[in-house]
Structures are given as C-alpha cells and as structure tokens.
Motif scaffolding. Structure first.
Motif, PDB file in Angstrom:
ATOM      1  N   SER A  48     -11.529  86.337  52.121  1.00 53.02           N
ATOM      2  CA  SER A  48     -12.517  86.106  50.927  1.00 53.02           C
ATOM      3  C   SER A  48     -13.501  84.738  51.283  1.00 53.02           C
ATOM      4  N   ASP A  49     -13.279  84.081  52.232  1.00 50.15           N
ATOM      5  CA  ASP A  49     -14.356  83.164  52.718  1.00 50.15           C
ATOM      6  C   ASP A  49     -15.168  83.401  53.943  1.00 50.15           C
TER       7      ASP A  49
ATOM      8  N   PRO B 201     -17.919  85.498  54.343  1.00 52.34           N
ATOM      9  CA  PRO B 201     -18.950  85.786  54.119  1.00 52.34           C
ATOM     10  C   PRO B 201     -20.019  84.392  54.028  1.00 52.34           C
ATOM     11  N   ARG B 202     -19.152  83.232  53.767  1.00 53.15           N
ATOM     12  CA  ARG B 202     -19.878  81.987  53.839  1.00 53.15           C
ATOM     13  C   ARG B 202     -19.591  81.144  55.125  1.00 53.15           C
ATOM     14  N   MET B 203     -19.079  81.692  56.021  1.00 50.92           N
ATOM     15  CA  MET B 203     -18.911  81.146  57.479  1.00 50.92           C
ATOM     16  C   MET B 203     -19.942  81.579  58.337  1.00 50.92           C
ATOM     17  N   GLU B 204     -20.319  80.556  59.246  1.00 52.56           N
ATOM     18  CA  GLU B 204     -21.307  80.663  60.154  1.00 52.56           C
ATOM     19  C   GLU B 204     -20.545  81.842  61.331  1.00 52.56           C
ATOM     20  N   LYS B 205     -21.656  82.221  62.199  1.00 51.70           N
ATOM     21  CA  LYS B 205     -21.185  83.169  63.252  1.00 51.70           C
ATOM     22  C   LYS B 205     -20.144  82.662  64.235  1.00 51.70           C
TER      23      LYS B 205
ATOM     24  N   GLN C  71     -17.272  81.618  63.363  1.00 49.49           N
ATOM     25  CA  GLN C  71     -16.472  80.517  62.868  1.00 49.49           C
ATOM     26  C   GLN C  71     -15.336  81.204  61.987  1.00 49.49           C
TER      27      GLN C  71
ATOM     28  N   PRO D  23     -12.808  81.117  58.934  1.00 47.38           N
ATOM     29  CA  PRO D  23     -12.380  80.172  57.753  1.00 47.38           C
ATOM     30  C   PRO D  23     -11.301  79.304  57.912  1.00 47.38           C
TER      31      PRO D  23
END
Length: 143
Positions: A69-70, A72-76, A78, A80
């Motif tokens: 779920s997290d 989409p907000r992570m850097e390439k 990375q 979660p």
C-alpha cells in the motif's frame, strides 16, 4: 565571500571491483549448487519436495507485499520501510543454513523440508549474485 573547492571524483579502485566480482561469482556458484540440490531432492523424494523447493524459492520476495500500500509513495528502488524487517529476515542466508544444519543433525528429518531450505538458499544466492542485498531501514539497497 566563500570559496568552493572542487573535490576530485575517484573511480572505484580495481581491487575493490575485483573483490566484488569474485564475491558475486561465488554467490552465483552457490546459487547453482543450491538449485541443483533442490532439483535432485525433488527428483529423489517426489513432487512434494519439488513443490516446497519451488515455493520457498519464491517466498522471500512475498515480503514485498507487506508494504504494497505504501509502494506508490516510494522512490525508485526503495522498499517501503515497514516491509524492510520482513525482507531482511527472509534474505539472510544464516537462517536457512542454520535450519539446514539442524535438519541434518537431528533424528527427525523430512526430505521435502530439506528441499525447501535448498530452494530458499538458492533464492538468496541468486539475489546476491545479481547485486540485490539487504536493505537499510529506509528501504534502500545497502552498499
């Protein structure tokens, strides 16, 4: 007025690159060994051993689901952060190695479990051979 000094960029020394290449080659040889061992166990002990070896070969990467779920907000590149402890635990070679030693020295042995541990070690070894290691607590590759 401040002055900015340029720091020279140095390439990775050859011995360090050579050591990394040797290390990755050793991991690849280990991966091929554990893969062959898992296949031999499956051939010798039947489809359950093969199924477990294959399942444990795939299972360490299921830890990615812990942070889905997290994602989409992570850097390439990375992972979660909440998935990192699970990922690192599933990708430590010492855990299946210790379990493998325990399974060989105790009188209670089950060949499919041994095949599963071979599959798990093969997964870890392939990851290291291809440059995927453990993660920092922020979710980035170490080293």
């Amino acid at each position: 007025m401040s002055t900015v000094t340029a720091t020279p960029i140095t390439a990775t020394p050859r011995p360090r690159r050579a050591l990394a290449l040797v290390r990755r080659t050793a991991w690849l040889l280990g991966a091929l060994f554990w893969s062959a061992f898992a296949v031999l166990e499956a051939v010798h002990h039947g489809w359950i051993a093969g199924l477990l070896a294959f399942a444990f070969f795939l299972a360490p990467d299921l830890t990615f689901l812990a942070g889905l779920s997290d994602a989409p907000r992570m850097e390439k590149g990375q992972l979660p952060p909440r998935a990192v402890p699970y990922y690192n635990a599933a990708h430590r070679a010492l855990i299946p190695l210790v379990l493998l030693v325990i399974s060989t020295v105790t009188p209670l042995t089950w060949a499919p479990a041994f095949a599963a541990l071979c599959g798990w070690l093969a997964h870890i070894s392939y990851d290291r051979a291809f440059g995927y290691g453990l993660r920092t607590k922020e979710g980035f590759q170490r080293g």
